[in-house]
Motif scaffolding. Structure first.
Motif, PDB file in Angstrom:
ATOM      1  N   ASP A   1     148.569  -5.311  68.362  1.00 39.54           N
ATOM      2  CA  ASP A   1     149.496  -4.334  68.965  1.00 39.54           C
ATOM      3  C   ASP A   1     149.833  -4.685  70.402  1.00 39.54           C
ATOM      4  OD1 ASP A   1     149.605  -2.708  66.646  1.00 39.54           O
ATOM      5  OD2 ASP A   1     147.685  -1.805  67.185  1.00 39.54           O
ATOM      6  N   TYR A   2     148.786  -5.021  71.183  1.00 37.55           N
ATOM      7  CA  TYR A   2     148.998  -5.324  72.598  1.00 37.55           C
ATOM      8  C   TYR A   2     148.243  -6.598  72.982  1.00 37.55           C
ATOM      9  CZ  TYR A   2     150.713  -0.522  73.000  1.00 37.55           C
ATOM     10  OH  TYR A   2     151.406   0.647  72.835  1.00 37.55           O
ATOM     11  N   THR A   3     148.784  -7.313  73.967  1.00 40.82           N
ATOM     12  CA  THR A   3     148.151  -8.526  74.468  1.00 40.82           C
ATOM     13  C   THR A   3     147.912  -8.396  75.969  1.00 40.82           C
ATOM     14  OG1 THR A   3     150.246  -9.637  75.006  1.00 40.82           O
ATOM     15  CG2 THR A   3     149.403  -9.887  72.741  1.00 40.82           C
ATOM     16  N   PHE A   4     147.288  -9.404  76.531  1.00 40.30           N
ATOM     17  CA  PHE A   4     147.031  -9.411  77.974  1.00 40.30           C
ATOM     18  C   PHE A   4     148.346  -9.317  78.753  1.00 40.30           C
ATOM     19  CE2 PHE A   4     145.327 -11.888  81.803  1.00 40.30           C
ATOM     20  CZ  PHE A   4     144.759 -10.753  82.355  1.00 40.30           C
ATOM     21  N   ASN A   5     149.392  -9.903  78.225  1.00 41.64           N
ATOM     22  CA  ASN A   5     150.708  -9.823  78.879  1.00 41.64           C
ATOM     23  C   ASN A   5     151.166  -8.378  79.017  1.00 41.64           C
ATOM     24  OD1 ASN A   5     150.395 -12.398  77.287  1.00 41.64           O
ATOM     25  ND2 ASN A   5     152.217 -12.967  78.476  1.00 41.64           N
TER      26      ASN A   5
ATOM     27  N   TYR B   1     149.286  -5.715  79.291  1.00 45.36           N
ATOM     28  CA  TYR B   1     148.525  -5.087  80.369  1.00 45.36           C
ATOM     29  C   TYR B   1     149.071  -5.500  81.731  1.00 45.36           C
ATOM     30  CZ  TYR B   1     144.828  -4.329  83.747  1.00 45.36           C
ATOM     31  OH  TYR B   1     144.146  -3.956  84.873  1.00 45.36           O
ATOM     32  N   LEU B   2     149.368  -6.789  81.892  1.00 41.29           N
ATOM     33  CA  LEU B   2     149.867  -7.280  83.185  1.00 41.29           C
ATOM     34  C   LEU B   2     151.233  -6.681  83.529  1.00 41.29           C
ATOM     35  CD1 LEU B   2     148.895 -11.070  82.909  1.00 41.29           C
ATOM     36  CD2 LEU B   2     147.739  -9.293  84.241  1.00 41.29           C
ATOM     37  N   ARG B   3     151.978  -6.253  82.502  1.00 42.63           N
ATOM     38  CA  ARG B   3     153.297  -5.651  82.736  1.00 42.63           C
ATOM     39  C   ARG B   3     153.248  -4.123  82.625  1.00 42.63           C
ATOM     40  NH1 ARG B   3     157.319  -9.258  82.788  1.00 42.63           N
ATOM     41  NH2 ARG B   3     158.890  -7.840  81.927  1.00 42.63           N
ATOM     42  N   ASP B   4     152.020  -3.574  82.714  1.00 44.09           N
ATOM     43  CA  ASP B   4     151.807  -2.124  82.768  1.00 44.09           C
ATOM     44  C   ASP B   4     152.332  -1.404  81.527  1.00 44.09           C
ATOM     45  OD1 ASP B   4     150.754   0.103  84.004  1.00 44.09           O
ATOM     46  OD2 ASP B   4     152.623   0.609  85.021  1.00 44.09           O
ATOM     47  N   ARG B   5     152.112  -2.017  80.364  1.00 45.21           N
ATOM     48  CA  ARG B   5     152.531  -1.397  79.106  1.00 45.21           C
ATOM     49  C   ARG B   5     151.378  -0.739  78.367  1.00 45.21           C
ATOM     50  NH1 ARG B   5     155.871  -6.681  76.936  1.00 45.21           N
ATOM     51  NH2 ARG B   5     157.703  -6.488  78.293  1.00 45.21           N
ATOM     52  N   CYS B   6     150.132  -1.005  78.814  1.00 47.94           N
ATOM     53  CA  CYS B   6     148.974  -0.447  78.113  1.00 47.94           C
ATOM     54  C   CYS B   6     147.757  -0.496  79.022  1.00 47.94           C
ATOM     55  CB  CYS B   6     148.700  -1.228  76.821  1.00 47.94           C
ATOM     56  SG  CYS B   6     148.179  -2.937  77.110  1.00 47.94           S
ATOM     57  N   GLU B   7     146.703   0.161  78.580  1.00 50.01           N
ATOM     58  CA  GLU B   7     145.424   0.119  79.278  1.00 50.01           C
ATOM     59  C   GLU B   7     144.614  -1.085  78.804  1.00 50.01           C
ATOM     60  OE1 GLU B   7     144.567   2.208  81.703  1.00 50.01           O
ATOM     61  OE2 GLU B   7     146.484   3.255  81.493  1.00 50.01           O
ATOM     62  N   VAL B   8     143.608  -1.453  79.582  1.00 48.72           N
ATOM     63  CA  VAL B   8     142.764  -2.591  79.229  1.00 48.72           C
ATOM     64  C   VAL B   8     142.097  -2.392  77.871  1.00 48.72           C
ATOM     65  CG1 VAL B   8     140.690  -3.886  79.859  1.00 48.72           C
ATOM     66  CG2 VAL B   8     142.352  -3.308  81.608  1.00 48.72           C
TER      67      VAL B   8
END
Length: 259
Positions: free
Chosen positions: A58-62, A64-71
């Motif tokens: 669903d989500y990747t480190f990218n 998180y870096l672009r403020d789309r999700c939490e760690v």
């Protein structure tokens, strides 16, 4: 607090990601909780070794870096039959061309690298965090060096790698060097080990090193499976274990630990 290890190389193709996957697996096999963070944002691929299907991520480190999700949304626990009491959490980078292009053209807040590591450590109660850092002298490695416990530099027996690795060591020393480990990978049976070690010592300022023998079996399977699980008695796996021993003992030759 987790022991943080940045695995880096001057050149691409040294086997850095494969080394990271095998070290993480052996650490988990010994009962540790291990996080593997793919900081190779321009050429990602760490998840392949663990069979993570990007279509189901669903989500990747990218993100998180672009403020789309939490760690907490980017850590994926990997289940393997070999690992019992330990655990492996993979934090993949995106393989989507638009995400890679965004990193290259727009960049990101580099302070989030350190923040993500500390948050993952706290949220997942990790013992070790391995960072697979993009090859070359770049912003990522310059920002990672000051806060990691170990800088593991992977090189092949090649004059360009000797020179480039020496440059990274100089950079690390200027930035407040962590403990350093040199790993010379893909060493052929017919190679002159004494000559290789002399060249490394000359270019890399007398840093001690680990020798990883070239394995055609490793070349055949690549990142499709974890070598150390499939070949636990292989000389290459034994060489991985020696690196694990140094990390676990916190030994860098001066009897001190960084934290």
């Amino acid at each position: 607090m987790a022991t943080v290890i940045a695995i880096h190389s001057y050149s691409g193709g040294t086997g850095r990601s494969t080394l990271a996957a095998n070290l993480a697996s052996l650490l988990a096999l010994a009962g540790n909780r291990v996080g593997v963070l793919d900081v190779s944002l321009q050429s990602p691929g760490m998840s392949i070794s663990y069979g993570l299907d990007y279509d189901r991520i669903d989500y990747t480190f990218n993100d998180y870096l672009r403020d789309r999700c939490e760690v907490s949304a980017i850590a994926y626990k990997v289940f393997t039959k070999q690992v019992d009491s330990g655990a492996i959490f993979v934090i993949p980078a995106s393989t989507k061309s638009e995400d890679i292009a965004a990193v290259l053209t727009e960049g990101y807040d580099l302070d989030l690298l350190q923040e993500s590591v500390y948050t993952l450590d706290s949220d997942l109660n990790l013992d070790f965090i391995l960072l697979d850092v993009q090859a070359g002298i770049n912003e990522e490695i310059m920002n990672v060096i000051p806060f990691v416990d170990y800088l593991m530099l992977v090189l092949c027996p090649d004059p360009q790698d000797y020179l480039g690795t020496g440059m990274i060591i100089d950079l690390a020393n200027n930035l407040g060097a962590p403990k350093m480990i040199l790993v010379i990978n893909k060493v052929l049976p017919e190679d002159d080990l004494a000559a290789i070690e002399q060249a490394v010592h000359r270019s890399c300022h007398d840093q001690g090193s680990h020798i990883l023998p070239f394995s055609m079996t490793m070349m055949r399977i690549g990142n499709e499976s974890t070598f150390c699980f499939d070949y636990p008695d292989h000389p290459l796996t034994q060489a991985f274990q020696k690196i694990i021993s140094q990390i676990s003992e916190g030994d860098n030759g001066d009897g001190e630990t960084r934290r």
